[in-house]
Structure formats: C-alpha cells, structure tokens
Enzyme design. Sequence first.
Site, PDB file in Angstrom:
ATOM      1  N   ASP A 151      11.060  56.096 107.658  1.00 14.37           N
ATOM      2  CA  ASP A 151       9.994  57.058 107.380  1.00 14.37           C
ATOM      3  C   ASP A 151       9.443  56.787 105.969  1.00 14.37           C
ATOM      4  O   ASP A 151      10.223  56.629 105.010  1.00 14.37           O
ATOM      5  CB  ASP A 151      10.530  58.495 107.470  1.00 14.37           C
ATOM      6  CG  ASP A 151       9.419  59.517 107.369  1.00 14.37           C
ATOM      7  OD1 ASP A 151       8.803  59.808 108.411  1.00 14.37           O
ATOM      8  OD2 ASP A 151       9.168  60.015 106.246  1.00 14.37           O
ATOM      9  N   ASN A 192      -2.035  61.071 101.805  1.00 16.03           N
ATOM     10  CA  ASN A 192      -3.235  61.431 102.568  1.00 16.03           C
ATOM     11  C   ASN A 192      -4.035  62.533 101.876  1.00 16.03           C
ATOM     12  O   ASN A 192      -5.271  62.490 101.823  1.00 16.03           O
ATOM     13  CB  ASN A 192      -2.850  61.881 103.982  1.00 16.03           C
ATOM     14  CG  ASN A 192      -2.662  60.713 104.932  1.00 16.03           C
ATOM     15  OD1 ASN A 192      -3.245  59.652 104.733  1.00 16.03           O
ATOM     16  ND2 ASN A 192      -1.850  60.907 105.963  1.00 16.03           N
ATOM     17  N   HIS A 195      -7.333  59.764 104.010  1.00 17.19           N
ATOM     18  CA  HIS A 195      -6.686  59.123 105.166  1.00 17.19           C
ATOM     19  C   HIS A 195      -6.888  57.615 105.173  1.00 17.19           C
ATOM     20  O   HIS A 195      -6.050  56.870 105.701  1.00 17.19           O
ATOM     21  CB  HIS A 195      -7.231  59.731 106.467  1.00 17.19           C
ATOM     22  CG  HIS A 195      -6.780  61.146 106.674  1.00 17.19           C
ATOM     23  ND1 HIS A 195      -5.527  61.457 107.145  1.00 17.19           N
ATOM     24  CD2 HIS A 195      -7.414  62.332 106.457  1.00 17.19           C
ATOM     25  CE1 HIS A 195      -5.395  62.774 107.235  1.00 17.19           C
ATOM     26  NE2 HIS A 195      -6.545  63.335 106.818  1.00 17.19           N
ATOM     27  N   ASP A 205      -3.974  54.950 105.739  1.00 16.73           N
ATOM     28  CA  ASP A 205      -4.000  53.836 106.700  1.00 16.73           C
ATOM     29  C   ASP A 205      -3.665  52.526 106.019  1.00 16.73           C
ATOM     30  O   ASP A 205      -2.930  51.690 106.561  1.00 16.73           O
ATOM     31  CB  ASP A 205      -5.384  53.740 107.359  1.00 16.73           C
ATOM     32  CG  ASP A 205      -5.677  54.921 108.276  1.00 16.73           C
ATOM     33  OD1 ASP A 205      -4.717  55.644 108.622  1.00 16.73           O
ATOM     34  OD2 ASP A 205      -6.851  55.110 108.642  1.00 16.73           O
ATOM     35  N   GLU A 242       3.865  58.318 110.268  1.00 17.48           N
ATOM     36  CA  GLU A 242       4.372  57.409 109.246  1.00 17.48           C
ATOM     37  C   GLU A 242       5.804  56.970 109.535  1.00 17.48           C
ATOM     38  O   GLU A 242       6.495  56.448 108.661  1.00 17.48           O
ATOM     39  CB  GLU A 242       4.321  58.086 107.869  1.00 17.48           C
ATOM     40  CG  GLU A 242       5.349  59.197 107.644  1.00 17.48           C
ATOM     41  CD  GLU A 242       4.883  60.551 108.176  1.00 17.48           C
ATOM     42  OE1 GLU A 242       5.466  61.570 107.767  1.00 17.48           O
ATOM     43  OE2 GLU A 242       3.938  60.577 108.985  1.00 17.48           O
TER      44      GLU A 242
END
Length: 375
Positions: free
Chosen positions: A248, A256, A261, A265, A291
């Site tokens: 994780d 974010n 965002h 990404d 994630e």
Amino acid sequence: MSPSSQRVSHRALQSLLLKRFGMAVATYSMVLLLCWIAMLGGLLRVSVSTALIGSGLVALSQLTLFWLFISGRNLRFSDPSLTEPQVLLALVWNTWLMSMVDNARGTLLAVYVLIMMFGVFQLKPRVFARCAAIGFFAFAGLNLYEAYQMQLADPALALLQVCVLFVLMVWLSLFGSYVQALRQRMRQRRFALQAHQDTLRGMMRQLEDLVATDELTGLFNRRHFLRLASRELDNLAPNRQHGLALIDLDHFKRINDVHGHAAGDRVLQTFAAVARACLRDGDVLARYGGEEFVLLLPGCDADRLTACCERLREAFTSAEPVGVQVERLSLSAGMTLLSAGDDLDDALQRADQALYRAKRGGRNRCDAAWEGQGA
C-alpha cells in the site's frame, strides 16, 4: 521454413503426387485392357508381338515416371507433378493407338478426354491449350497422312471425327480456363480469409491484454492476478513455497488532495516502473485496487520475500515522479508465504493483517504474517 518443416511438406506433396500418378497408371491399365480386347476382336490392326512390344514400352514409360517420383527428382522441376510431360506422353501413346484402328476410332476419342481431364486442375490455361492443340493436330495429322496414302476407309467419317475432337479440345480448353480462374479466386479468398483470421487473432490478443491489464499502470489487474495466483497455487509442489505480499502506498490520499489526481496517477505509474525494475521475470505484480498492489513471488522463501519487499520499498522511497513535487514517497507491505494446499483468500487475509500492522507501526515498513512484529 525450417528444414524439418520442409521435409514434412515434401513428404506430403510426394504422397499426394504418387496417389495422382497411381490414378494415371490405373487409366493406362484399363486402356491397355481395352486394346487387347479390341485386338482379340479383330478391331486392332496389329500382331501379338507388336501389341506386346507396345504394352512393354507403355509400362517402361510409367516405370520411368515412377522412378522420378520415388527418387524425388521430380521436385527439381518447376512443376513437381510432371503433369504436362504425362499428358503429352499419353497423347503420343493414344495417337499411336489410333493409327492401328479403323472403325473404333470414334469410340477411342473418349480417351483424349480422359487424358486432358488429367491436366484440368494442374495445368495453366495456355499450357492446357497447347497440350489440347498438340493432341488435336496429332490426330488430324494422322488422318491427313492416311488420306495421302489412300488408306482412309471412310473419309467423311474421318472428317467428322476430326471435327468432333476439335470441338472437344476447344470445350476442354475453355473448361480448363474456367477451373483455373475459379481456383485462383478461391486461393485469393483463402488468403483474404487467412488475413482476416490473423487480424482477428491480433484483436483478440489485444482484447485479452485489455481485460487482464490495468490501464493506468500497465500492470495486471486484480481479476487476472487472482486467476494466475490460483493456478500457481494449484500447481505448487509440496516442498515449495510462494511469497505473497500486499503493498500500500503511504499517504496516497494526501497526495491526491494536495497535488491533484493527476499527480496521484503519476505516483502510481512511478511505483509500477520501480517495481518492474526490481522484480524478476516470472514475478507477478498487479494493481489490487486504488493505491494497493499485490505481489506473488513463485519459488520464494521468507528471506527472499523480505529482501525483495525491502528492496522495492527503498527504491520507491528514493524515486522521483516526473513533473510532480512530492515531499516523500513511501510504502508499507504485508507479507506471507503460500504452501501447497493453502487457501488463497486466507493467505490474502494474512497479508492484509500484516499490512495493517505495518501501517499501525508507523508506515514505510514491511511486516510479515509469520512474525509478531515488523520485519
């Protein structure tokens, strides 16, 4: 084409050509039988010795052709089937036969049709027409020679037979051209169909890749990973183990929220690139959701799994996403081992609990399910 494939192809071609040659030999045998019947019936102007010599020469010609096929020397020719030489040879023998009969010539015209039908599917239209012309002029020349020698018993009947043969040869030439054109169209359609099939197979492979791949990171998606992992677990030997880890990315929600965002990404793509560089061929990494990622290391013990996850953690910590200013990147991992007979869902649950401990322990660390504390 490889040498072995060429040998298989040549054997298949020779087998087919030998079967076709066997049909020609069977036709010769039936015609010779008819000749002997005609001779015994007084319709053939030839002595027994001449009939024996002629039959022997016919057999010798066929044995020569058989030797060419058996030895493979026919493959040296542009047409390995040797169709044109066989047709021309048969026309010569049939014209010689015609020279020894009178009233039976009209009946034996059918043999010309048999001979020419042998080349319908193999000879090119111009070659077929050339063979037909040779057969026609040979028969017409025979009749003209006998007329010159005053040996024609019925000139009107001979003229009719020449005209009938002319019509037959013209019709057979047109029919041969039609058959070759039809074969050409079928060949073109087969090639077109093969091209469409190749395109369809390519599209199917692309579709399979799309179904199995996460679009953002290019890694496997969760569904495909579960399918691969289940198969690996089913094939796992009793004395081997696989490593499994849930990974994780730490503080991903904050990235974010602060950077947007698009930055998130880019961080996901950075992790995917770092992981590819750290893993071996055969290791399976997939995006498990958001994630979170899942890693399967086939044939791996506890030490190797720990070393791999630590190497991946350190590499990601020092990574710098292109175009994104992130304060610090880190990840947490929960590790477990898979043994034969293990349940994949139970193993994922163990890895998830170890990941939870790593998160509670301060993040940026790897915890193992087989230990009571972080690794």
